[in-house]
Design a protein around this motif. Structure first.
Motif, PDB file in Angstrom:
ATOM      1  N   LEU A 123      -5.230   3.185  -7.573  1.00 53.45           N
ATOM      2  CA  LEU A 123      -4.233   2.911  -8.588  1.00 53.45           C
ATOM      3  C   LEU A 123      -4.598   3.583  -9.883  1.00 53.45           C
ATOM      4  CD1 LEU A 123      -3.274  -0.808  -8.450  1.00 53.45           C
ATOM      5  CD2 LEU A 123      -1.817   1.177  -8.275  1.00 53.45           C
ATOM      6  N   LEU A 124      -5.870   3.428 -10.229  1.00 51.15           N
ATOM      7  CA  LEU A 124      -6.331   3.957 -11.485  1.00 51.15           C
ATOM      8  C   LEU A 124      -6.116   5.466 -11.514  1.00 51.15           C
ATOM      9  CD1 LEU A 124      -7.574   3.022 -14.054  1.00 51.15           C
ATOM     10  CD2 LEU A 124      -9.828   3.467 -13.109  1.00 51.15           C
ATOM     11  N   GLN A 125      -6.509   6.108 -10.430  1.00 51.78           N
ATOM     12  CA  GLN A 125      -6.335   7.556 -10.374  1.00 51.78           C
ATOM     13  C   GLN A 125      -4.858   7.933 -10.397  1.00 51.78           C
ATOM     14  OE1 GLN A 125      -8.374   8.394  -6.805  1.00 51.78           O
ATOM     15  NE2 GLN A 125     -10.374   8.018  -7.721  1.00 51.78           N
ATOM     16  N   GLY A 126      -4.124   7.276  -9.514  1.00 51.45           N
ATOM     17  CA  GLY A 126      -2.694   7.589  -9.415  1.00 51.45           C
ATOM     18  C   GLY A 126      -1.998   7.304 -10.723  1.00 51.45           C
ATOM     19  N   GLY A 127      -2.368   6.177 -11.333  1.00 55.52           N
ATOM     20  CA  GLY A 127      -1.699   5.773 -12.559  1.00 55.52           C
ATOM     21  C   GLY A 127      -1.921   6.773 -13.677  1.00 55.52           C
ATOM     22  N   VAL A 128      -3.145   7.279 -13.762  1.00 57.08           N
ATOM     23  CA  VAL A 128      -3.444   8.209 -14.836  1.00 57.08           C
ATOM     24  C   VAL A 128      -2.659   9.504 -14.645  1.00 57.08           C
ATOM     25  CG1 VAL A 128      -5.232   9.654 -15.819  1.00 57.08           C
ATOM     26  CG2 VAL A 128      -5.698   7.264 -15.330  1.00 57.08           C
ATOM     27  N   ARG A 129      -2.629   9.955 -13.420  1.00 52.85           N
ATOM     28  CA  ARG A 129      -1.927  11.207 -13.153  1.00 52.85           C
ATOM     29  C   ARG A 129      -0.456  11.084 -13.536  1.00 52.85           C
ATOM     30  NH1 ARG A 129       1.197  13.176  -9.419  1.00 52.85           N
ATOM     31  NH2 ARG A 129       1.075  11.432  -8.012  1.00 52.85           N
ATOM     32  N   ARG A 130       0.081   9.939 -13.178  1.00 54.13           N
ATOM     33  CA  ARG A 130       1.492   9.734 -13.423  1.00 54.13           C
ATOM     34  C   ARG A 130       1.822   9.697 -14.904  1.00 54.13           C
ATOM     35  NH1 ARG A 130       4.150   9.014  -8.797  1.00 54.13           N
ATOM     36  NH2 ARG A 130       2.223   9.233  -7.677  1.00 54.13           N
ATOM     37  N   SER A 131       1.022   8.931 -15.645  1.00 57.21           N
ATOM     38  CA  SER A 131       1.411   8.732 -17.032  1.00 57.21           C
ATOM     39  C   SER A 131       1.222  10.017 -17.834  1.00 57.21           C
ATOM     40  CB  SER A 131       0.611   7.600 -17.652  1.00 57.21           C
ATOM     41  OG  SER A 131      -0.757   7.894 -17.547  1.00 57.21           O
ATOM     42  N   SER A 132       0.277  10.855 -17.430  1.00 55.99           N
ATOM     43  CA  SER A 132       0.057  12.049 -18.224  1.00 55.99           C
ATOM     44  C   SER A 132       1.207  13.032 -18.060  1.00 55.99           C
ATOM     45  CB  SER A 132      -1.242  12.724 -17.815  1.00 55.99           C
ATOM     46  OG  SER A 132      -1.112  13.241 -16.515  1.00 55.99           O
TER      47      SER A 132
ATOM     48  N   ARG B 287       0.828  -1.204   0.000  1.00 58.32           N
ATOM     49  CA  ARG B 287       0.000   0.000   0.000  1.00 58.32           C
ATOM     50  C   ARG B 287       0.868   1.262   0.000  1.00 58.32           C
ATOM     51  NH1 ARG B 287      -2.897  -0.926   4.547  1.00 58.32           N
ATOM     52  NH2 ARG B 287      -1.956   0.730   5.763  1.00 58.32           N
ATOM     53  N   LEU B 288       1.900   1.268   0.835  1.00 55.13           N
ATOM     54  CA  LEU B 288       2.670   2.505   1.018  1.00 55.13           C
ATOM     55  C   LEU B 288       3.786   2.678  -0.001  1.00 55.13           C
ATOM     56  CD1 LEU B 288       3.003   2.665   4.889  1.00 55.13           C
ATOM     57  CD2 LEU B 288       1.438   3.902   3.429  1.00 55.13           C
ATOM     58  N   VAL B 289       4.379   1.563  -0.430  1.00 55.30           N
ATOM     59  CA  VAL B 289       5.543   1.677  -1.302  1.00 55.30           C
ATOM     60  C   VAL B 289       5.183   1.388  -2.756  1.00 55.30           C
ATOM     61  CG1 VAL B 289       7.884   0.869  -1.745  1.00 55.30           C
ATOM     62  CG2 VAL B 289       7.041   0.994   0.593  1.00 55.30           C
ATOM     63  N   LEU B 290       4.477   0.307  -2.988  1.00 54.77           N
ATOM     64  CA  LEU B 290       4.277  -0.132  -4.375  1.00 54.77           C
ATOM     65  C   LEU B 290       3.104   0.548  -5.063  1.00 54.77           C
ATOM     66  CD1 LEU B 290       5.071  -3.927  -4.045  1.00 54.77           C
ATOM     67  CD2 LEU B 290       6.566  -2.043  -4.681  1.00 54.77           C
ATOM     68  N   ALA B 291       1.974   0.665  -4.360  1.00 53.58           N
ATOM     69  CA  ALA B 291       0.783   1.205  -5.026  1.00 53.58           C
ATOM     70  C   ALA B 291       1.028   2.579  -5.662  1.00 53.58           C
ATOM     71  CB  ALA B 291      -0.387   1.252  -4.061  1.00 53.58           C
ATOM     72  N   PRO B 292       1.695   3.522  -4.970  1.00 53.34           N
ATOM     73  CA  PRO B 292       1.883   4.818  -5.612  1.00 53.34           C
ATOM     74  C   PRO B 292       2.801   4.763  -6.821  1.00 53.34           C
ATOM     75  CG  PRO B 292       2.317   4.947  -3.252  1.00 53.34           C
ATOM     76  CD  PRO B 292       2.232   3.502  -3.601  1.00 53.34           C
ATOM     77  N   ARG B 293       3.552   3.666  -6.974  1.00 55.20           N
ATOM     78  CA  ARG B 293       4.485   3.575  -8.096  1.00 55.20           C
ATOM     79  C   ARG B 293       3.876   2.845  -9.283  1.00 55.20           C
ATOM     80  NH1 ARG B 293       8.098   3.689  -3.750  1.00 55.20           N
ATOM     81  NH2 ARG B 293      10.157   4.499  -4.262  1.00 55.20           N
ATOM     82  N   ALA B 294       2.704   2.269  -9.074  1.00 54.75           N
ATOM     83  CA  ALA B 294       2.142   1.403 -10.105  1.00 54.75           C
ATOM     84  C   ALA B 294       1.926   2.181 -11.389  1.00 54.75           C
ATOM     85  CB  ALA B 294       0.824   0.821  -9.623  1.00 54.75           C
ATOM     86  N   THR B 295       2.221   1.529 -12.509  1.00 55.63           N
ATOM     87  CA  THR B 295       1.982   2.181 -13.789  1.00 55.63           C
ATOM     88  C   THR B 295       0.861   1.486 -14.549  1.00 55.63           C
ATOM     89  OG1 THR B 295       3.629   0.811 -14.861  1.00 55.63           O
ATOM     90  CG2 THR B 295       4.359   2.939 -14.026  1.00 55.63           C
ATOM     91  N   ARG B 296       0.431   0.339 -14.054  1.00 51.14           N
ATOM     92  CA  ARG B 296      -0.729  -0.284 -14.688  1.00 51.14           C
ATOM     93  C   ARG B 296      -1.480  -1.111 -13.659  1.00 51.14           C
ATOM     94  NH1 ARG B 296       3.089  -4.170 -17.589  1.00 51.14           N
ATOM     95  NH2 ARG B 296       3.063  -5.957 -16.227  1.00 51.14           N
ATOM     96  N   LEU B 297      -2.700  -1.423 -14.001  1.00 51.52           N
ATOM     97  CA  LEU B 297      -3.521  -2.208 -13.082  1.00 51.52           C
ATOM     98  C   LEU B 297      -3.168  -3.671 -13.196  1.00 51.52           C
ATOM     99  CD1 LEU B 297      -6.934  -0.496 -13.532  1.00 51.52           C
ATOM    100  CD2 LEU B 297      -5.667  -0.743 -11.410  1.00 51.52           C
TER     101      LEU B 297
END
Lengths: 341, 578
Positions: B311-320, B246-256
């Motif tokens: 993840l979905l939210q975080g992932g989108v923000r990151r990739s954009s 939750r704390l380390v990996l989830a914010p780094r995720a680039t895909r679901l």
């Protein structure tokens, strides 16, 4: 000094390890450029290499650690004038870090401030280039290096001599070193002139195999928890690598070329349209160093094939509209030249 | 995740960091400045009593960061005296990087090296030293726009990525962890067992979530170990793996974790619910892939509820917005090529030139020396100080604003893309950058943030969308915004519009040429205000008045190039920008 991670405990990244060992065996190959993803052990490997370096004989008391066996023009002024009967000693081959933010005066050398202040004496304080003479100069994040430092490096790397004309000093001393750089291509490109100074270039990618990744994490974790014990555990393997490098250095000049290696190397460069002769020369040199590492008596096409991607990757003429990467282009040329149908 | 849970996680992350500061690297905290962030910082600080706690301002000079010559002490002692830099002062403590999203690339690079090696090497001003610098970093990221983000290399080395935007004052119910618990956990932490199975699960999760760097797995493992120590257990269990995920990996995720495995799922056996089962299976090495699948399932099951959404939210923000922060766009004034010295006091980033200072002082020595002074001592006065002057080229950035609307779009896009890549191919010689905005449909998007990296440009330009309406006003607005932000960072933007000048979508999304035209004067004024140079390249087959009028409104050059190809385009732009 922090304890470095052992070279032999680095998982995978064979091309990078081979390129570094080749540079350790034959320093005339030119430097090694390691470009790639974050967290792939670029810096780790290069710092680990320092522990494997063989001892070299040096002139005692010479600030540039001159080679006692070198012909006269290759020596510093002090050793040149001192006659031929040097006292010699052994020291490990230097591996010098050129950190980001190093100032020009520390890189090329400057007036010795302490002597100037205290004694009013004009003395030269050698810089990092002098320290790296006969060894390795390592630049992490090489693409973030400031332009004027790059300029200073380019000239010295090409001529093997550092000429200092500043602050009332007029000094020249030998500075032949292997340039090793690492960086992440996303941070920006290297200037073509600097790129050209590297003999080999390696692309490192993140391993995607689960087992390999598990292995990386396990070993690294073991290292972090007890560095000394870990290094001790890998000492034997590291010494084996070190002996291999030493042996390869000793027998380097006795290795012959198989009959068609030269021709194939030339054909390969022509197919790829690389500029100048340097590509061919480096191909043959690197292949010879590799053969020596492998304990072979002769350089064959196998070695040529293995070193070709590292030697040629950064020498291809850049075609921004060609989508295929340079590695693919080399693979294609290798097939064409080495396995004609 | 709701505010309360985010707050609890933030406290937990701080506690884990306090248990293993050097191993976990630090925390990247996305939050607006305010009471929430202040109280988090305060409670975190309590976890590091009597340890150095230094703030690194965004404007820190390299000299201050690394240390250098202490002028006063040097002159007094008559020999070079080193002055510790901020990184060295942080040793064994905490470095707080303020406005981390604006951190300069060199500052980030130094921090990265210190985080990696726990020491810094200083080669400056005649000093050569290796100084200890083992610290944990708190990177305070205040970014709101996606074009500003924490340096990727730095972010990667920090274990925890927290986001406190959702946390309100109301959520601050829980307080931090007691200091004694943390001290006890710290002494236990290194001995905590993390078996192969747990390591394997972490690595699998990384692969599934599309996290490339092995550093993430390492940090997750250490976080799990710290969590186990905090919980008072002797080995890492499923609970701790969950915390790490939750704390380390989830914010780094680039895909679901769904994408590729989805199809196989139907055939795979039902996932085991308990981790103990998968451990049992490990003894049977015969079943290769089946076990792999179940492991992925097991880890997926281990993810807390709501993580997928997050993840979905975080992932989108990151990739954009990935990128945009790296590269060398922000250079401080104290960098560049030294071009001689000038009289002055070494302050606010100016660097003393010791040799020139001594030279300036030399002729005065006989006059200054009193009868009783020792003959060897130098007398240096403030007037003698010489500082180094630097010459730095202001970096120019060519911003392409490409009309991707309508039928001819594909053609023009290909040309523009070619021009961008051609310019990039030689921009490393000129040390310039290229950016690209494409407009179509209802919006204008920053397709390629300012970069000189061919690698990144190729990746971002690979899939260019085309077709739809022409939101010209929106395009001018984003171009002006990008140009202004470039000027703010000390660069020189050069904006090139590739369009026929016929807008038909208004800024608020209304259709029709009339509505679109109404918006133009306002945004054109905005653009003119930024005072940016540029040109409009008319790409319509019959060059007409619309694009020329646009150029006039924007007060930039007009160039009709009806059948331009990539090389013609790049030539034109190059000629105009020189």
């Amino acid at each position: 000094m922090a304890i470095a991670y052992p070279f032999s405990a680095i998982v995978g990244q064979d091309e990078m390890k081979t390129a570094l060992l080749i540079a350790a065996v034959d320093q005339d190959v030119g430097g090694v450029l390691v470009f790639g993803d974050r967290g792939t052990g670029k810096s780790t490997a290069i710092r680990a290499l320092a522990a494997l370096m063989p001892n070299i004989p040096v002139v005692t008391g010479c600030p540039y650690h001159c080679d006692p066996g070198s012909p006269t023009p290759g020596l510093c002024a002090q050793c040149e004038n001192g006659g031929k009967d040097f006292k010699t000693r052994e020291q490990p081959m230097p591996v010098v870090d050129l950190p980001l933010g190093a100032t020009e005066d520390r890189v090329i050398g400057t007036l010795d401030l302490e002597k100037a202040l205290r004694l009013g004496e004009k003395a030269f304080e050698p810089g990092l280039l002098a320290q790296a003479h006969r060894g390795f100069l390592y630049i992490d994040e090489v693409n973030l290096l400031e332009d004027h430092i790059v300029d200073a490096l380019l000239d010295v790397a090409a001529s093997g001599e550092n000429v200092v004309e500043r602050e009332g000093l007029s000094i020249r001393h030998p500075a032949r070193f292997v340039l090793v750089g690492s960086g992440n291509p996303e941070e920006g490109e290297l200037r073509p002139q600097l790129l050209d100074r590297f003999g080999l270039s390696v692309d490192v990618r993140t391993p995607t195999e689960l087992d390999m990744r598990v292995q990386i994490v396990k070993l690294r974790d073991e290292f972090e928890r007890d560095r000394e014990a870990f290094v001790k555990k890998w000492k034997r393997k590291d010494s084996a690598v070190r002996r291999k490098v030493e042996k390869a250095r000793a027998q380097l000049n006795d290795i012959d070329l198989a009959p068609d290696v030269l021709e194939r190397a030339a054909a390969l460069c022509m197919t790829l349209g690389t500029d100048g002769l340097r590509g061919e020369l480096t191909l043959v040199r690197a292949a010879r160093a590799l053969a020596s590492l492998e304990g072979k008596a002769e350089v064959g096409l196998k070695q040529l094939r293995q070193v070709a991607p590292s030697v040629l990757r950064h020498r291809l003429r850049r075609d921004p509209l060609d989508e295929s990467g340079s590695t693919t282009r080399i693979e294609r040329a290798l097939e064409e030249v080495l396995d004609p149908a | 995740m709701n505010g309360e849970a985010a707050w609890q996680d933030a406290l937990l992350a701080a506690a884990l960091l306090a248990i293993d500061p050097a191993g976990l690297g630090g925390i990247a905290l996305r939050a607006r400045p305010g009471p929430v962030r202040d109280s988090w910082l305060e409670s975190t600080r309590e976890l590091f009593p009597d340890l150095p706690w230094r703030k690194i301002p965004q404007t820190v000079s390299e000299a201050r960061l690394l240390g250098g010559l202490d002028l006063a002490a040097t002159l007094k002692a008559g020999k070079p005296v080193a002055q510790a830099g901020l990184l060295n002062e942080c040793n064994h403590g905490i470095a707080v990087l303020a406005m981390a999203e604006r951190c300069q690339p060199t500052t980030a690079a130094h921090l990265c090296q210190a985080l990696d090696r726990h020491e810094i090497q200083v080669e400056r001003e005649g000093l050569s030293a290796t100084l200890p610098a083992a610290f944990a970093l708190l990177a305070l990221d205040e970014s709101v726009e996606s074009d500003e983000q924490l340096d990727a290399g730095l972010a990667e080395r920090l274990a925890f990525h927290l986001d406190l935007h959702e946390v309100g004052i109301r959520d601050l119910l829980e307080s931090g962890y007691p200091l004694e618990d943390i001290a006890a956990a710290r002494s236990r932490c290194n001995a905590i067992e993390c078996d192969d199975e747990s390591t394997r699960q972490i690595c699998t999760l990384c692969l599934v979530l599309g996290i490339d760097s092995p550093r993430a797995s390492l940090l997750a493992q250490r976080a799990a170990r710290a969590a186990a120590a905090l919980a008072g257990s002797h080995r890492v269990s499923e609970t701790e793996l969950e915390i790490a995920a939750r704390l380390v990996l989830a914010p780094r995720a680039t895909r679901l974790p769904a994408t590729e495995e989805e199809e196989q799922e139907t055939e795979a056996e039902p996932p085991p619910q308990e981790p103990q089962e998968s451990e049992g299976e490990q003894q049977d090495p015969g079943q290769g892939e089946g076990m792999q699948d179940r492991l992925i399932e097991a880890t997926k099951a281990a993810l807390p509820e709501g993580l997928l959404n997050q993840l979905l939210q975080g992932g989108v923000r990151r990739s954009s917005g990935r990128g945009g922060k790296s590269g060398q766009m922000r250079r401080s004034r104290s960098r560049g090529r030294p071009t001689g010295t000038i009289q002055g006091v070494p302050r606010s980033g100016a660097r003393l030139s010791p040799v020139a200072t001594l030279q300036a002082a030399a002729p005065w020595q006989p006059l200054r020396r009193g009868a009783g002074d020792p003959p060897r001592q130098l007398k240096v006065q403030r007037d003698d100080f010489r500082v180094v002057r630097y010459r730095e080229r202001s970096e120019s950035t060519t911003v392409f604003v490409v009309d991707a609307s309508g039928s001819a779009a594909l053609n023009r896009l290909a040309e523009a893309k070619g021009a961008v890549e051609l310019l990039l191919a030689d921009c490393y010689i000129r040390r310039d950058q290229v950016a690209m905005i494409a407009f179509r449909g209802e919006t204008a998007d920053l397709l390629l943030p300012p970069t000189r990296s061919l690698v990144r440009a190729k990746r971002n330009l690979a899939a260019l969308p085309g077709g739809g309406g022409t939101p010209l006003a929106a395009a001018i607005e984003s171009a002006a915004a990008l140009a202004t932000s470039l000027v703010r960072r000390g660069g020189t933007p050069n904006v090139v519009f590739l369009t026929d000048g016929r807008g038909n979508i208004a800024r608020d999304g209304r259709q029709g040429r009339e509505a679109a035209r109404e918006d133009l004067p306002a945004v054109a004024a905005l653009f003119r205000e930024s005072g940016v140079r540029g040109m409009v390249i008319d790409t319509s087959p019959r060059p007409g008045s619309a694009a020329a009028e646009l150029a006039q409104q924007l007060d930039i050059d007009y160039l009709p190039l009806p059948h331009a190809d990539a090389s013609q385009l790049s030539e034109a732009v190059r000629a105009a920008s020189l």
